[in-house]
Write a protein that holds these residues in place. Structure first.
Motif, PDB file in Angstrom:
ATOM      1  N   ILE A  67     -69.168 -37.910 -40.592  1.00 25.99           N
ATOM      2  CA  ILE A  67     -69.451 -39.332 -40.477  1.00 25.99           C
ATOM      3  C   ILE A  67     -68.371 -39.955 -39.606  1.00 25.99           C
ATOM      4  CG2 ILE A  67     -69.411 -41.525 -41.765  1.00 25.99           C
ATOM      5  CD1 ILE A  67     -70.837 -40.053 -44.042  1.00 25.99           C
ATOM      6  N   GLY A  68     -68.781 -40.780 -38.654  1.00 24.16           N
ATOM      7  CA  GLY A  68     -67.796 -41.394 -37.763  1.00 24.16           C
ATOM      8  C   GLY A  68     -68.426 -42.491 -36.939  1.00 24.16           C
ATOM      9  N   TYR A  69     -67.790 -42.772 -35.804  1.00 27.42           N
ATOM     10  CA  TYR A  69     -68.287 -43.849 -34.937  1.00 27.42           C
ATOM     11  C   TYR A  69     -68.498 -43.335 -33.522  1.00 27.42           C
ATOM     12  CZ  TYR A  69     -63.554 -44.243 -33.000  1.00 27.42           C
ATOM     13  OH  TYR A  69     -62.363 -43.977 -32.385  1.00 27.42           O
ATOM     14  N   LEU A  70     -69.326 -44.068 -32.793  1.00 28.06           N
ATOM     15  CA  LEU A  70     -69.653 -43.752 -31.409  1.00 28.06           C
ATOM     16  C   LEU A  70     -69.574 -45.048 -30.612  1.00 28.06           C
ATOM     17  CD1 LEU A  70     -72.830 -41.725 -30.363  1.00 28.06           C
ATOM     18  CD2 LEU A  70     -72.198 -43.830 -29.216  1.00 28.06           C
ATOM     19  N   VAL A  71     -68.702 -45.102 -29.598  1.00 33.72           N
ATOM     20  CA  VAL A  71     -68.597 -46.280 -28.743  1.00 33.72           C
ATOM     21  C   VAL A  71     -69.620 -46.122 -27.632  1.00 33.72           C
ATOM     22  CG1 VAL A  71     -67.118 -47.659 -27.243  1.00 33.72           C
ATOM     23  CG2 VAL A  71     -66.156 -46.571 -29.286  1.00 33.72           C
ATOM     24  N   THR A  72     -70.611 -47.023 -27.617  1.00 34.34           N
ATOM     25  CA  THR A  72     -71.755 -46.872 -26.719  1.00 34.34           C
ATOM     26  C   THR A  72     -71.547 -47.482 -25.343  1.00 34.34           C
ATOM     27  OG1 THR A  72     -72.826 -48.964 -27.332  1.00 34.34           O
ATOM     28  CG2 THR A  72     -73.233 -47.061 -28.764  1.00 34.34           C
ATOM     29  N   GLY A  73     -70.701 -48.510 -25.253  1.00 28.92           N
ATOM     30  CA  GLY A  73     -70.537 -49.230 -23.998  1.00 28.92           C
ATOM     31  C   GLY A  73     -71.643 -50.232 -23.736  1.00 28.92           C
ATOM     32  N   LEU A  74     -72.682 -50.232 -24.571  1.00 25.90           N
ATOM     33  CA  LEU A  74     -73.790 -51.175 -24.409  1.00 25.90           C
ATOM     34  C   LEU A  74     -73.375 -52.571 -24.859  1.00 25.90           C
ATOM     35  CD1 LEU A  74     -76.631 -48.880 -25.802  1.00 25.90           C
ATOM     36  CD2 LEU A  74     -76.229 -49.468 -23.396  1.00 25.90           C
ATOM     37  N   LYS A  75     -73.978 -53.585 -24.288  1.00 26.88           N
ATOM     38  CA  LYS A  75     -73.611 -54.974 -24.591  1.00 26.88           C
ATOM     39  C   LYS A  75     -74.610 -55.671 -25.507  1.00 26.88           C
ATOM     40  CE  LYS A  75     -70.010 -54.654 -21.969  1.00 26.88           C
ATOM     41  NZ  LYS A  75     -68.661 -54.546 -22.591  1.00 26.88           N
ATOM     42  N   GLU A  76     -75.704 -55.001 -25.846  1.00 27.31           N
ATOM     43  CA  GLU A  76     -76.722 -55.620 -26.693  1.00 27.31           C
ATOM     44  C   GLU A  76     -76.897 -54.824 -27.982  1.00 27.31           C
ATOM     45  OE1 GLU A  76     -80.401 -56.789 -24.558  1.00 27.31           O
ATOM     46  OE2 GLU A  76     -79.381 -55.950 -22.809  1.00 27.31           O
ATOM     47  N   LEU A  77     -76.682 -55.490 -29.124  1.00 25.84           N
ATOM     48  CA  LEU A  77     -76.861 -54.830 -30.419  1.00 25.84           C
ATOM     49  C   LEU A  77     -78.297 -54.368 -30.617  1.00 25.84           C
ATOM     50  CD1 LEU A  77     -74.761 -56.856 -33.038  1.00 25.84           C
ATOM     51  CD2 LEU A  77     -74.764 -54.364 -32.755  1.00 25.84           C
ATOM     52  N   SER A  78     -79.245 -55.073 -30.022  1.00 22.71           N
ATOM     53  CA  SER A  78     -80.663 -54.740 -30.194  1.00 22.71           C
ATOM     54  C   SER A  78     -81.017 -53.371 -29.618  1.00 22.71           C
ATOM     55  CB  SER A  78     -81.547 -55.807 -29.531  1.00 22.71           C
ATOM     56  OG  SER A  78     -81.281 -55.891 -28.136  1.00 22.71           O
ATOM     57  N   LYS A  79     -80.164 -52.844 -28.744  1.00 22.88           N
ATOM     58  CA  LYS A  79     -80.407 -51.527 -28.154  1.00 22.88           C
ATOM     59  C   LYS A  79     -80.009 -50.390 -29.101  1.00 22.88           C
ATOM     60  CE  LYS A  79     -81.498 -53.004 -23.917  1.00 22.88           C
ATOM     61  NZ  LYS A  79     -82.841 -52.787 -23.310  1.00 22.88           N
ATOM     62  N   VAL A  80     -79.188 -50.731 -30.099  1.00 23.01           N
ATOM     63  CA  VAL A  80     -78.672 -49.711 -31.027  1.00 23.01           C
ATOM     64  C   VAL A  80     -79.081 -50.120 -32.443  1.00 23.01           C
ATOM     65  CG1 VAL A  80     -76.628 -48.427 -31.762  1.00 23.01           C
ATOM     66  CG2 VAL A  80     -76.724 -49.387 -29.455  1.00 23.01           C
ATOM     67  N   ARG A  81     -80.247 -49.719 -32.832  1.00 25.49           N
ATOM     68  CA  ARG A  81     -80.818 -50.184 -34.086  1.00 25.49           C
ATOM     69  C   ARG A  81     -80.361 -49.356 -35.281  1.00 25.49           C
ATOM     70  NH1 ARG A  81     -87.125 -51.006 -32.169  1.00 25.49           N
ATOM     71  NH2 ARG A  81     -86.717 -52.576 -30.541  1.00 25.49           N
ATOM     72  N   VAL A  82     -80.058 -50.047 -36.357  1.00 21.93           N
ATOM     73  CA  VAL A  82     -79.714 -49.364 -37.602  1.00 21.93           C
ATOM     74  C   VAL A  82     -80.944 -48.602 -38.097  1.00 21.93           C
ATOM     75  CG1 VAL A  82     -79.115 -49.723 -40.019  1.00 21.93           C
ATOM     76  CG2 VAL A  82     -77.938 -51.008 -38.227  1.00 21.93           C
ATOM     77  N   GLY A  83     -80.734 -47.347 -38.495  1.00 19.35           N
ATOM     78  CA  GLY A  83     -81.835 -46.494 -38.921  1.00 19.35           C
ATOM     79  C   GLY A  83     -82.384 -45.637 -37.800  1.00 19.35           C
ATOM     80  N   ASP A  84     -81.939 -45.898 -36.562  1.00 27.28           N
ATOM     81  CA  ASP A  84     -82.416 -45.130 -35.413  1.00 27.28           C
ATOM     82  C   ASP A  84     -81.717 -43.766 -35.363  1.00 27.28           C
ATOM     83  OD1 ASP A  84     -83.752 -44.455 -33.116  1.00 27.28           O
ATOM     84  OD2 ASP A  84     -82.704 -45.864 -31.803  1.00 27.28           O
ATOM     85  N   THR A  85     -82.265 -42.894 -34.522  1.00 29.11           N
ATOM     86  CA  THR A  85     -81.715 -41.558 -34.331  1.00 29.11           C
ATOM     87  C   THR A  85     -81.160 -41.419 -32.923  1.00 29.11           C
ATOM     88  OG1 THR A  85     -83.354 -40.660 -35.863  1.00 29.11           O
ATOM     89  CG2 THR A  85     -82.224 -39.090 -34.450  1.00 29.11           C
ATOM     90  N   VAL A  86     -80.020 -40.756 -32.808  1.00 29.00           N
ATOM     91  CA  VAL A  86     -79.369 -40.488 -31.524  1.00 29.00           C
ATOM     92  C   VAL A  86     -79.540 -39.008 -31.189  1.00 29.00           C
ATOM     93  CG1 VAL A  86     -77.210 -40.567 -30.212  1.00 29.00           C
ATOM     94  CG2 VAL A  86     -77.642 -42.253 -32.011  1.00 29.00           C
ATOM     95  N   THR A  87     -79.856 -38.723 -29.924  1.00 29.39           N
ATOM     96  CA  THR A  87     -79.888 -37.345 -29.456  1.00 29.39           C
ATOM     97  C   THR A  87     -79.309 -37.315 -28.040  1.00 29.39           C
ATOM     98  OG1 THR A  87     -81.269 -35.360 -29.230  1.00 29.39           O
ATOM     99  CG2 THR A  87     -82.223 -37.452 -28.475  1.00 29.39           C
ATOM    100  N   LEU A  88     -79.084 -36.140 -27.496  1.00 32.36           N
ATOM    101  CA  LEU A  88     -78.592 -36.041 -26.122  1.00 32.36           C
ATOM    102  C   LEU A  88     -79.718 -36.349 -25.150  1.00 32.36           C
ATOM    103  CD1 LEU A  88     -76.246 -32.908 -25.956  1.00 32.36           C
ATOM    104  CD2 LEU A  88     -75.631 -35.304 -26.314  1.00 32.36           C
ATOM    105  N   ASN A  89     -79.398 -36.953 -24.038  1.00 26.02           N
ATOM    106  CA  ASN A  89     -80.422 -37.261 -23.042  1.00 26.02           C
ATOM    107  C   ASN A  89     -80.745 -36.048 -22.175  1.00 26.02           C
ATOM    108  OD1 ASN A  89     -82.173 -39.228 -21.766  1.00 26.02           O
ATOM    109  ND2 ASN A  89     -80.833 -39.053 -19.979  1.00 26.02           N
ATOM    110  N   THR A  90     -79.737 -35.204 -21.903  1.00 29.86           N
ATOM    111  CA  THR A  90     -79.942 -34.048 -21.025  1.00 29.86           C
ATOM    112  C   THR A  90     -80.603 -32.882 -21.752  1.00 29.86           C
ATOM    113  OG1 THR A  90     -77.658 -33.456 -21.552  1.00 29.86           O
ATOM    114  CG2 THR A  90     -78.049 -34.572 -19.460  1.00 29.86           C
TER     115      THR A  90
END
Length: 286
Positions: free
Chosen positions: A250-273
């Motif tokens: 468990i930890g944190y990820l600094v996204t660099g994004l400026k809009e909270l709406s782009k990073v939704r709670v409950g969403d899943t993160v995966t690699l793009n490549t």
């Protein structure tokens, strides 16, 4: 992963959850005594003023060779959604009950959420040092509620620290190690997020599979947004930078994004490549 234990605390407002978390931080030397203050994980002014937890707060502790990740959750009836988010990121829950108050309705509601998630429930009675405490009666309430044996219930005083170490040992003993594989394709759950003026959106994540490191291009499945990972790390409880986050952590990820709406709670993160395209909601982005 066999040395990781992820857990949260379920308790009604004012049953001593934040005080118990303080004792954990002291016992594990996560925070130096000179830097300790009451309700350390309650970071908002209103939380400290009123003695309640509103925003969930993760912290990573180390004890007897184990990594213990605690997510301190709200106990008030209005914050059930915050509780459900944290339950999805852990394997066990401490059921903390005030020895002077007994089991409260909101505690039962959150307990049922934990049972639905198949979490291991570890029963603890707090405030046994108070003259008005009636632990024997409260034990019976807990036994009737979850069907445990009397000797499974740990009696503590979070205020004095009495028997708190026994709770840490029980967490290690009863909490199952996280499932997942660091060699699989990346899959991480976002269980909270916040906006930092200098860093942009910071996502609190539980890595289910794979490894996330600085420089990775990641995709947020619900919004199909792609960003570069500027930093990853742990909560101690302040941000501590790390090389990577592995499955089970468990930890944190600094996204660099400026809009909270782009990073939704409950969403899943995966690699793009090299995405995990079997995840629900995944779609190809041209």
């Amino acid at each position: 992963m066999e040395k990781i234990r992820n857990f949260c605390i379920i308790a009604h407002i004012d049953h001593g959850k934040s005080t118990l978390a303080d004792r954990f931080l002291e016992l594990t030397n996560t925070v130096e005594k000179r830097n300790m203050k009451a309700q350390l994980l309650d970071t908002m002014d209103i939380e400290r003023e009123r003695g309640i937890t509103i925003k969930l707060q993760p912290v990573r502790m180390e004890y007897q060779g184990y990594i213990l990740n605690l997510i301190d959750t709200p106990g008030h009836v209005d914050f059930t959604y915050e509780v459900s988010r944290s339950l999805a990121a852990v394997e066990s829950a401490l059921l903390l009950v005030d020895a002077t108050q007994g089991v409260e309705a909101q505690t039962v509601a959150n307990l049922y959420l934990a049972i639905e998630q198949n979490l291991e429930i570890i029963p603890v009675i707090n405030k046994i040092d108070l003259p008005a405490a009636y632990p024997e009666k409260v034990k019976k309430e807990i036994m009737n509620l979850i069907g445990c044996q009397e000797d499974e219930i740990i009696e503590v005083s979070a205020k004095t620290g009495e028997n708190v170490e026994a709770v840490l040992k029980e967490i290690i003993k009863k909490t199952s190690e996280p499932k997942g594989d660091s060699k699989e394709k990346v899959q991480a759950l976002i269980f909270d997020s916040s906006f930092d003026e200098y860093r942009g959106v910071v996502a609190d994540i539980r890595v289910v599979n794979g490894e996330i490191k600085m420089g990775d291009k990641v995709r947020y499945i619900a919004t199909s947004t792609v960003s570069e990972v500027l930093e990853v790390g742990y909560f101690k409880p302040n941000y501590v930078k790390a090389k990577s986050l592995l499955a089970g952590e468990i930890g944190y990820l600094v996204t660099g994004l400026k809009e909270l709406s782009k990073v939704r709670v409950g969403d899943t993160v995966t690699l793009n490549t090299n995405p995990n395209n079997s995840l629900p909601g995944y779609k190809e982005v041209k």
